[in-house]
Scaffold this active site. Sequence first.
Site, PDB file in Angstrom:
ATOM      1  N   SER A 123      25.314  11.106  -5.330  1.00 31.81           N
ATOM      2  CA  SER A 123      25.366  10.398  -6.600  1.00 31.81           C
ATOM      3  C   SER A 123      23.955   9.912  -6.887  1.00 31.81           C
ATOM      4  CB  SER A 123      26.343   9.231  -6.518  1.00 31.81           C
ATOM      5  OG  SER A 123      26.526   8.668  -7.794  1.00 31.81           O
ATOM      6  N   GLU A 124      23.422  10.257  -8.053  1.00 30.41           N
ATOM      7  CA  GLU A 124      21.981  10.110  -8.266  1.00 30.41           C
ATOM      8  C   GLU A 124      21.513   8.663  -8.374  1.00 30.41           C
ATOM      9  OE1 GLU A 124      24.020  11.787 -10.336  1.00 30.41           O
ATOM     10  OE2 GLU A 124      23.527  11.438 -12.446  1.00 30.41           O
ATOM     11  N   ASN A 125      22.440   7.724  -8.410  1.00 30.75           N
ATOM     12  CA  ASN A 125      22.016   6.324  -8.383  1.00 30.75           C
ATOM     13  C   ASN A 125      21.686   5.836  -6.975  1.00 30.75           C
ATOM     14  OD1 ASN A 125      24.862   6.629  -8.014  1.00 30.75           O
ATOM     15  ND2 ASN A 125      25.099   4.417  -8.150  1.00 30.75           N
TER      16      ASN A 125
END
Lengths: 232, 232, 218, 218
Positions: C46-48
């Site tokens: 998840s790119e966060n």
Amino acid sequence: MSGFNKVVTNYDEALAGLTDDMTLIVGGFGLCGIPEGLIAKIKELGVRGLTCVSNNAGVDGFGLGLLLEDKQIRKMIASYVGENALFEQQLLSGELEVELTPQGTLAEKMRAGGAGIPAFFTPAGYGTPIAEGKEEREYNGKMHILEESITGEFALVKAWKADTMGNLVYRKTAMNFNPMAATAGKITVAEVEEIVEAGELDPNHIHTPGIYVNRVIKGTFEKRIEQLTLKK
Amino acid sequence: MSGFNKVVTNYDEALAGLTDDMTLIVGGFGLCGIPEGLIAKIKELGVRGLTCVSNNAGVDGFGLGLLLEDKQIRKMIASYVGENALFEQQLLSGELEVELTPQGTLAEKMRAGGAGIPAFFTPAGYGTPIAEGKEEREYNGKMHILEESITGEFALVKAWKADTMGNLVYRKTAMNFNPMAATAGKITVAEVEEIVEAGELDPNHIHTPGIYVNRVIKGTFEKRIEQLTLKK
Amino acid sequence: MALTREQLAQRVAQELRDGFYVNLGIGIPTLVANYVPKGMDVMLQSENGLLGMGEFPTEETVDPDLINAGKQTVTTVTGASYFSSADSFAMIRGGNVDLTVLGAFEVDQNGNIASWMIPGKLIKGMGGAMDLVASAQNIVVTMTHANKKGESKLLKECTLPLTGAGCIKKIVSDLAYIEIHDGKFHLVERAPGVSVEEIVEKTAGELVVPDNVPEMSF
Amino acid sequence: MALTREQLAQRVAQELRDGFYVNLGIGIPTLVANYVPKGMDVMLQSENGLLGMGEFPTEETVDPDLINAGKQTVTTVTGASYFSSADSFAMIRGGNVDLTVLGAFEVDQNGNIASWMIPGKLIKGMGGAMDLVASAQNIVVTMTHANKKGESKLLKECTLPLTGAGCIKKIVSDLAYIEIHDGKFHLVERAPGVSVEEIVEKTAGELVVPDNVPEMSF
């Protein structure tokens, strides 16, 4: 260690020197890992004409959305600003300027700003409206665009724990943009859940060394959840 | 988690696919935090024509110095190579090529290589022989030069602990170049002091996520000290 | 019959391989996590700042400090790690994510994708999509073959502002699985009960149709 | 009398301020740590990935995983942190180090420094010196005023290949404390018992001498 005691005890001290028209780098992703108390204090201070660099612009009534209420933000540099009716309204009326930036580019711009790298090539955005007016160059058979770094007069970050010397540790995905933001401010203020004595954080596992942090304040956090999703 | 078990049990498997003329990114600073067993195995394998990217070139008989004995290294990219008589000899005789790179630029080149950033501007080296042939540009009233990133067919790193999924934790200053090296190899091999089960490392404090690591091997380390200095 | 959202996710899931690190976009792509084949392990990025995303939490385990890129509360799996957004996109740009799945408004036969901006409508931003499409080696776009007006979304040339140029090679639509190479769409599979004619009719770009177009199998 | 190595370090230490983060180069600069004024705290940065370097270890506490940039075994102080070389130089290039002290072969009146390479002699490398001089706002060069042949090291123009261009503003030599601005050396203090004449004689570059040149005080 008097010279290295970064702890301040009130928000006035935490934001001393913040004036109109400054650029603020603000950590957080959505409402996760945002310096809630510092943002609320900016609203109270009433400074205006701010440029805020942050992945998102909060929501109506929370996070950076608070600063939209009194039109304190003049320009927003962000990757996604969709959750905010006030934002939309001020954008359409021309009161608010927005510079949309790909999320990875935004993170890298902050990191580069803190790291003394004034510009870098990235493939993100090539061939899109983002590339307009930017230098393009091929590396390894792939086109890239040149992006410049970002720094600000202030960086406002949220950490889990700080020691008195400003060493910071983040928790889970509340880390997000905070470590880069912490490096990109001329004055970096960290609002944290807990302040411990110097020496209590494991030196192997400090996310942000105290050299980047000018002031530490203990906050209280609502930690509002934007999309509560539970297992069915 | 079969698909994510990165553990290999012998050095042949750890270095499978390593052939002549490859570029290796090797972690370590001096003799601190170097993948001792992997280097020894490369000597045994006898591959030649290597380009080694590492801050230093070891000393006579230890670290990368071992690979100089049989002239396995064709080119060295490093910031400081002074501690090695064999190195000097092969350099003077033209058998060895060296590309000296400022230490911070070297670290950033590896980091950029791993991060999909093909080039970046840095102030380091402007006005010096390092800048020759490189693009120069002024940012913020200061001159910078454009440097390109580095990647390699293999990255060889030394970590303190790994879990079976390749998540790595480094210890003290034995971290040094290892985290960037780990990102810059097409195949990254980590030689570690201890392998633990997945889930035993704190997810908040993993230095290198397992996504970067292809193979993990438990090594034994001499940890030779280059400059033993004791309190008088 | 056109595929349902769940069937789209199921078909995309067939692109997974054991040991894949995968980034799933918001919407249908998220559903792909529900169809990981038995005996196969994948790690969700998840790119966060999370590698090893798990299922949604219970009321007891929900944690506001643990969300995904869609800002939903999530959990983690064994072996997960947290990192900064810069490190997350370093991971993505560095080509370490084995499969990226995302939606789109339009894709064209040169692999261009438009997915973030409709001129005249409010622009919310591209989030991480531009970084993802510019960086990933292996991207699957999943979307309906035509929009609500019945207009094809597989075009000769995208009409909307691009998210990325020349980066899409695979599309799973509700009608077909299509690959892109040599400047053309190539029909590989059709949805069960969907005719080649319907796919041809709803594909505005140049579509290469082989003699034999098998139905998708689930 | 020309300053001893210890006196050089002592004079440089007068540039320290409470709360300074400081990077000390190899050699005389390292000795500066011994002369931090009482009641003042400074944190030493070592560019191999350590903030908060302490004194040398005992035989009991020595740890091969804990060295400084000179590859010497060291210890840490309370509040120390470890980080990667990339993060270390990010810190340096980002201008976060308050004072950098290093040696040199030559400095010229435009602030150029040569400290890493003597053509014809074996080149060992620049290590971190180029990054340090290009990045730091506040650098003190400490060196002998003249080389062993008696030739000035404070030149109109450096003759050796540069380490950095236009970056040096302060020199503590064994004869004087000198500042560089407006393309000239400016004599500020002289070593105890050293005459202005001797300093003038041993300074090859243009030297501005004020009416009053106080002796250094220790």
